[in-house]
Design a protein around this motif. Structure first.
Motif, mmCIF file in Angstrom:
data_model
loop_
_atom_site.group_PDB
_atom_site.id
_atom_site.type_symbol
_atom_site.label_atom_id
_atom_site.label_comp_id
_atom_site.label_asym_id
_atom_site.label_seq_id
_atom_site.Cartn_x
_atom_site.Cartn_y
_atom_site.Cartn_z
ATOM 1 N N VAL A 60 0.954 -1.287 0.352
ATOM 2 C CA VAL A 60 0.090 -0.168 0.069
ATOM 3 C C VAL A 60 1.181 1.571 -0.060
ATOM 4 O O VAL A 60 2.305 1.411 0.614
ATOM 5 N N SER A 61 0.328 2.555 -0.653
ATOM 6 C CA SER A 61 0.837 3.890 -0.783
ATOM 7 C C SER A 61 0.544 4.164 0.749
ATOM 8 O O SER A 61 -0.512 4.142 1.301
ATOM 9 N N ALA A 62 1.001 5.322 0.858
ATOM 10 C CA ALA A 62 0.720 6.737 1.481
ATOM 11 C C ALA A 62 -0.975 6.776 1.394
ATOM 12 O O ALA A 62 -1.341 7.233 0.244
ATOM 13 N N HIS A 66 -0.525 12.299 1.849
ATOM 14 C CA HIS A 66 0.117 12.289 3.222
ATOM 15 C C HIS A 66 1.870 12.351 2.456
ATOM 16 O O HIS A 66 2.117 13.339 2.823
ATOM 17 N N THR A 67 1.671 11.839 1.131
ATOM 18 C CA THR A 67 3.860 11.928 1.237
ATOM 19 C C THR A 67 3.779 13.112 1.529
ATOM 20 O O THR A 67 4.768 13.917 1.832
ATOM 21 N N ASP A 68 2.844 14.009 0.192
ATOM 22 C CA ASP A 68 3.118 15.606 -0.193
ATOM 23 C C ASP A 68 3.074 16.312 0.918
ATOM 24 O O ASP A 68 3.620 17.036 1.437
ATOM 25 N N GLY A 93 4.003 7.822 6.200
ATOM 26 C CA GLY A 93 2.684 7.284 4.924
ATOM 27 C C GLY A 93 2.821 6.181 5.130
ATOM 28 O O GLY A 93 1.471 5.684 5.214
ATOM 29 N N GLU A 94 3.376 5.336 4.532
ATOM 30 C CA GLU A 94 3.623 4.150 3.925
ATOM 31 C C GLU A 94 2.597 3.037 5.332
ATOM 32 O O GLU A 94 2.016 1.680 5.536
ATOM 33 N N ARG A 95 3.711 3.080 6.727
ATOM 34 C CA ARG A 95 3.248 2.226 7.676
ATOM 35 C C ARG A 95 1.802 2.542 8.339
ATOM 36 O O ARG A 95 1.463 1.935 8.662
ATOM 37 N N GLY A 169 11.831 6.993 -4.347
ATOM 38 C CA GLY A 169 11.224 8.298 -5.696
ATOM 39 C C GLY A 169 9.821 7.677 -5.675
ATOM 40 O O GLY A 169 9.334 6.909 -5.113
ATOM 41 N N ARG A 170 9.770 9.153 -5.778
ATOM 42 C CA ARG A 170 8.042 9.313 -6.106
ATOM 43 C C ARG A 170 7.445 8.241 -6.954
ATOM 44 O O ARG A 170 8.196 7.717 -8.102
ATOM 45 N N GLY A 171 6.007 7.037 -6.381
ATOM 46 C CA GLY A 171 5.400 6.411 -6.581
ATOM 47 C C GLY A 171 6.638 5.187 -7.007
ATOM 48 O O GLY A 171 6.188 4.080 -7.330
ATOM 49 N N GLY A 172 6.946 4.476 -5.444
ATOM 50 C CA GLY A 172 7.565 3.824 -5.597
ATOM 51 C C GLY A 172 7.675 2.716 -4.867
ATOM 52 O O GLY A 172 7.493 1.539 -5.313
ATOM 53 N N SER A 173 6.204 3.373 -4.720
ATOM 54 C CA SER A 173 4.958 1.703 -4.174
ATOM 55 C C SER A 173 4.714 0.947 -5.860
ATOM 56 O O SER A 173 5.152 -0.690 -5.131
ATOM 57 N N ASP A 174 4.854 1.318 -6.208
ATOM 58 C CA ASP A 174 4.945 0.681 -8.031
ATOM 59 C C ASP A 174 5.798 -0.540 -7.413
ATOM 60 O O ASP A 174 6.215 -1.974 -8.136
HETATM 61 N N1 ASP Z 1 3.642 7.662 -0.978
HETATM 62 C C1 ASP Z 1 4.670 7.567 -2.207
HETATM 63 C C2 ASP Z 1 4.179 9.109 -2.913
HETATM 64 O O1 ASP Z 1 3.329 10.003 -2.971
HETATM 65 C C3 ASP Z 1 4.864 6.754 -2.625
HETATM 66 C C4 ASP Z 1 3.813 5.774 -4.161
HETATM 67 O O2 ASP Z 1 2.247 6.445 -4.003
HETATM 68 O O3 ASP Z 1 3.649 4.886 -4.308
HETATM 69 O O4 ASP Z 1 4.857 9.632 -4.470
#
Ligand code: ASP
Ligand code: ADP
Ligand code: MG
Length: 418
Positions: A60-62, A66-68, A93-95, A169-174
């Motif tokens: 899961v992502s934040a 939340h990350t912003d 955030g992810e935790r 890096g941003r989007g890193g949960s993928d």
């Molecule tokens: N929460 C992180 C972000 O906003 C990672 C993700 O969403 O994949 O970049």
């Protein structure tokens, strides 16, 4: 933590029979876990998947933005937050979301356990803010799966070879999801998000954009590199290198989404262009009279990413994401270079495997842009992508014009086949 706490797991070769038949990795993005109600729905989906008999790993992502918010908070406290501390902060955030999903799963009567990236055995290099995964030591995940638990892993993070918390890096949960799918020999890696799949253009910009049935790794790499943020670029690289098939689909419906996999001729027979992508978040540098090797050595040292690169005579033009702008300026200043920074440019690209055999695409694209009064400042091409730098305010118009010119709103564009 002792060094023997993990057992290194060799990367699973795609041709090998999967060691654990029935493993599925399901990743849910920020919008999908934005509030308690949505968290409960994600829990429900994971429990249903478990009910179908598989071993289920959720990434899961934040929650929401939340990350912003955490990044902004850091900058409210400090003008230059230390990268190590920033990673400590934004990995939180992810935790939070993965612990909440685990609680909601327990309420549905199913055993679950949440793990941080570090607990899940995601080992990275030491590059804070954009760390690369170097190993997945999945023993603890395997043990929990053996105990019939649903395993929730906090996306976007790992532990470095120097034992610090890192982010990807941003989007890193993928990328977390794809790396786990590769390491666990999963049958499927499902990326659940707030759109129905990968579209012929960002559906928020082009309402008549069509959902693609299938996209090749190469096309998706070009689309991700040029602004289709639906998948992080690194996750697509990882999937291609390890033969992980991805399914990008909606969190909110049961509809099939988009398959990302090896190219096959059925992808090409209908439309030569898979999509039009765009980004406004790029800095473009024009550098004069500097040895390219010297420049790119300096660039490589900073770890920044360079997408477009053009050389004409003694002039070099390159672009970087805005987040790497300061690194680029620093590198150029250290070299004593003279450069011009083009700030108000956006990049619009057409991508598709069919481009290789249809050189006339360029002519059609230029005609479409001039039809709406746009003249690109720079153009860069790869075998399956052409990128046009246009004034920022013309970006959306350019996306629409190219989408129309290649008839991507038509039913043939979606590559649907039996
Ligand atoms: N929460 C992180 C972000 O906003 C990672 C993700 O969403 O994949 O970049
Ligand atoms: P998540 O939080 O689930 O990771 P992201 O915001 O990272 O989701 O990515 C999904 C978003 O990507 C969509 O809401 C959409 O606006 C955007 N997007 C940009 N280009 C495309 C495209 N070609 N196809 C689908 N979505 C796209
Ligand atoms: Mg994302």
């Amino acid at each position: 933590m002792s060094r023997t706490a993990y057992e290194a797991l060799p990367t699973v070769e795609p041709a090998e029979p999967a060691a654990s038949v029935g493993t599925v990795v399901m990743k849910f993005g920020g919008t999908s876990v934005a509030d308690p109600e949505k968290i409960r729905r994600v829990a429900q989906r994971l429990v249903e998947a478990k009910g179908r008999g598989g071993r289920v790993v959720g990434v899961v992502s934040a929650m929401g933005h939340h990350t912003d918010e955490l990044v902004a908070l850091a900058h409210d406290v400090s003008a230059r937050p230390k990268p190590r501390e920033l990673d400590m902060l934004i990995s939180v955030g992810e935790r939070i979301s993965c612990a909440l999903v685990a609680m909601a799963i327990a309420d549905l009567g199913q055993d679950a356990i949440s793990l941080t990236g570090s607990q899940a055995g995601i080992v990275t290099d030491t590059s804070h803010g954009k760390a690369k995964i170097v190993d997945v030591r999945a023993r603890r995940i395997h043990e929990a799966l053996d105990e019939e638990k649903i395993v929730l892993v906090a996306g976007f993070q790992g532990v470095s070879t120097g034992y610090d918390i890192t982010t990807l890096g941003r989007g890193g949960s993928d990328t977390t999801a794809v790396a786990l799918a590769a390491a666990l020999g999963a049958d499927a890696c499902e990326i659940y998000t707030d759109v129905d799949g990968v579209f012929t253009a960002d559906p928020r910009v082009v309402p008549e954009a069509r959902k693609l049935h299938a996209v090749s790794y190469e096309e998706m790499l070009e689309m991700a590199a040029s602004g289709a943020k639906v998948l992080q670029l690194r996750s697509v690289e990882f999937a291609r290198n390890h033969g992980v098939q991805l399914h990008v689909r909606s969190t909110f419906t049961d509809e099939d989404g988009t398959w990302i996999r090896e190219e096959d001729e059925r992808m090409l027979e209908k439309a030569m262009i898979s999509g039009v992508t765009h980004t406004a978040d790029e800095a473009v540098f024009e550098v004069h009279d500097l040895d390219p090797a010297t420049l790119f050595d300096a660039v490589a040292e900073t770890g920044m990413s360079v997408d477009t690169l053009i050389q004409v005579g003694t002039t070099l033009v390159f672009s970087t994401p805005l987040e790497d702008r300061a690194d680029a300026e620093g590198a150029l200043a250290r070299l004593g270079a003279s450069w011009i920074e083009h700030t108000h440019l956006g990049k619009v690209s057409v991508a598709g495997a069919g481009l290789r055999s249809h050189p006339a695409v360029a002519a059609r694209a230029f005609a479409a842009l001039s039809g709406v009064g746009l003249k690109p400042s720079f153009v860069a091409a790869s075998p399956i992508r052409i990128a046009f730098f246009v004034p920022e305010e013309g970006v959306e118009q350019a996306v629409q014009a190219l989408h129309d010119a290649f008839e991507l709103g038509e039913p043939t564009a979606d590559r649907q086949h039996a």
